[in-house]
Design an enzyme around this catalytic site. Structure first.
Site, short mmCIF file in Angstrom:
data_model
loop_
_atom_site.label_atom_id
_atom_site.label_comp_id
_atom_site.label_asym_id
_atom_site.label_seq_id
_atom_site.Cartn_x
_atom_site.Cartn_y
_atom_site.Cartn_z
N ARG A 26 0.84 -1.21 0.00
CA ARG A 26 0.00 0.00 0.00
C ARG A 26 0.87 1.25 0.00
O ARG A 26 0.98 1.96 -0.99
CB ARG A 26 -0.95 -0.02 1.21
N ASP A 27 1.54 1.52 1.10
CA ASP A 27 2.35 2.73 1.21
C ASP A 27 3.52 2.69 0.24
O ASP A 27 3.96 3.74 -0.25
CB ASP A 27 2.85 2.85 2.66
N HIS A 218 6.43 4.24 12.68
CA HIS A 218 6.52 4.21 11.22
C HIS A 218 7.59 5.21 10.81
O HIS A 218 7.33 6.41 10.76
CB HIS A 218 5.15 4.58 10.63
N HIS A 220 10.61 6.74 8.24
CA HIS A 220 11.22 6.86 6.92
C HIS A 220 12.71 7.08 7.11
O HIS A 220 13.15 7.63 8.12
CB HIS A 220 10.58 8.00 6.13
N CYS A 251 5.73 9.47 0.10
CA CYS A 251 4.42 10.07 0.30
C CYS A 251 4.14 11.01 -0.84
O CYS A 251 4.92 11.94 -1.08
CB CYS A 251 4.36 10.83 1.63
N ASN A 260 10.40 4.21 2.93
CA ASN A 260 10.16 3.66 4.26
C ASN A 260 11.35 2.84 4.73
O ASN A 260 12.20 2.43 3.94
CB ASN A 260 8.93 2.73 4.23
#
Length: 312
Positions: A26-27, A218, A220, A251, A260
Site C-alpha cells: 500500500r504505502d 513508522h 522513513h 508520500c 520507508n
C-alpha cells in the site's frame, strides 16, 4: 554463523517478539510513477505472506484521482482473500468504508495529521475537520467488529511547519485513540526523527496514560536514522513496527518523504538481537528482488543487496 544471517545476541531489555506491520503493497506502491498491474500486486502480497509476515496492508480505498496507483482496490481484494494473514486497508471516509465492508475487509486504518499544512495537502481538510470525518468511520467499523488503526503523520517534523511540538502530537494522537482506534501508528513522514526525539515522544504518551502496547512506529529513512529510531522505540516497549519490503515508498503529498524503513533491514537487526518476527529473511529478500524487477530498478534496501550479492 550461517552465511547471510546475523549471529543473534539477545538483549534482555528488549521485547522478545516484534510484529511487523508490512506496508509495501500500500504505502510502498502508492508512490510509484507507473501503475503496477493488479495481478502483480496480488502475487506480491501472497509472497509477503509466504515469507512469514502476518500483517500485510493491502491497499487503500481512496478516490482513484487522488492515488491512481491504488485505483484497483475493488479488483485486488478478491484475489487475496485466501492469503491467510491480516490484510488491513486504508479508508479515508464513509464511502471508502462502504467499499471495504462490501469486499469483506476485517481491518481498516484512517490517516490523520498532526499539522494543519499536511492535513490540507493530504485530504484537503483541517485537523479538526479530518477528525470529524473519521468519527463515523471508526464508529461504524467498530460496530461491525473491525479492528481500526489510526495513522498519525508528521509526528516529528513537517516540510511546511518545521519541528512539531510533542504536545501537539500527543493531543491529536489522544483524539484518534478516543475515537476508538485500537492502535496508533506514529509516523516520521519526512524522516527527520532522532532517537532522543523518539524517546521523548513515547515518554509523553506513557505519562499521558497511553501504554506502549497501543502504539506502533513508522519511520522513513531520509537521514539514515530509521533503524536507530526503531531501536529507541523498542527500548521503550513498542512491539509493532511498520516497514516496507525492499524499502519501497514515500508520500505523494510530501515531496521530501523518501522511502520507508526496509523490512529486510529491520528483520536483519531484529534477528541479530534475538527478537522473533516469524519472517524468513531469505524469502523476503527474494520477494523484494522479484518486485524490483517489475519496477525496473534495484531495491534500495542494503540487506536485500547484500543477500542478493551473496547468492549471485
Amino acid at each position: 554463523m550461517t552465511a547471510g544471517l546475523p549471529m543473534p545476541v539477545p538483549d534482555p531489555d528488549l521485547p522478545r517478539r516484534v510484529r511487523i506491520h508490512e506496508v509495501g503493497a500500500r504505502d510502498g506502491l502508492q508512490n510509484e510513477k507507473t501503475v503496477v498491474p493488479t495481478e502483480v500486486k496480488a502475487e506480491f502480497i501472497h509472497r509477503l505472506a509466504a515469507a512469514g509476515l502476518d500483517t500485510v496492508e493491502a491497499t487503500s480505498f481512496v478516490h482513484p484521482e487522488r492515488v491512481p496507483q491504488l485505483a484497483d482496490a475493488d479488483e485486488l481484494l478478491p484475489l487475496i482473500e485466501d492469503v491467510g494473514v491480516r490484510l488491513p486497508v486504508l479508508v479515508p471516509n464513509e464511502r471508502g468504508l462502504d467499499r471495504a465492508l462490501a469486499l469483506g475487509a476485517r481491518e481498516i486504518a484512517v490517516f490523520g495529521s498532526t499539522t494543519e499544512s499536511f492535513a490540507k495537502a493530504n485530504i484537503n481538510r483541517t485537523v479538526d475537520e479530518s477528525l470529524t470525518m473519521f468519527e463515523p468511520v471508526v464508529a461504524r467499523a467498530k460496530g461491525a467488529g473491525l479492528r481500526v488503526r489510526g495513522y498519525l503523520s508528521m509526528c516529528f517534523g513537517d516540510p511546511w511547519e518545521g519541528p512539531v511540538p510533542i504536545g501537539q502530537v500527543l493531543a491529536v494522537g489522544r483524539r484518534l485513540l478516543d475515537l476508538g482506534c485500537d492502535e496508533l501508528s506514529l509516523g516520521d513522514t519526512i524522516g527527520v526523527a532522532t532517537p532522543g526525539h523518539v524517546t521523548a515522544l513515547l515518554r509523553a504518551f506513557e505519562e499521558a496514560g497511553v501504554p506502549a502496547g497501543r502504539l506502533a512506529v513508522h519511520f522513513h529513512d531520509t537521514y539514515g536514522q530509521a533503524l536507530a529510531n526503531t531501536l529507541a522505540a523498542l527500548r521503550h516497549g513498542v512491539t509493532t513496527v511498520d516497514a516496507s519490503a525492499g524499502g519501497l515508498g514515500g508520500c505523494p503529498y510530501a515531496k521530501s518523504a523518501t522511502g520507508n524503513l526496509a523490512t529486510e533491514d529491520l528483520v536483519w537487526m531484529l534477528d541479530g538481537l534475538g527478537i522473533t518476527t516469524g519472517v524468513d529473511l531469505g524469502r523476503l529478500a527474494a520477494t523484494s528482488v522479484w518486485m524490483a524487477g517489475h519496477l525496473g530498478r534495484p531495491s534500495p534496501s542494503r540487506t536485500v543487496r547484500a543477500i542478493s550479492h551473496q547468492e549471485s
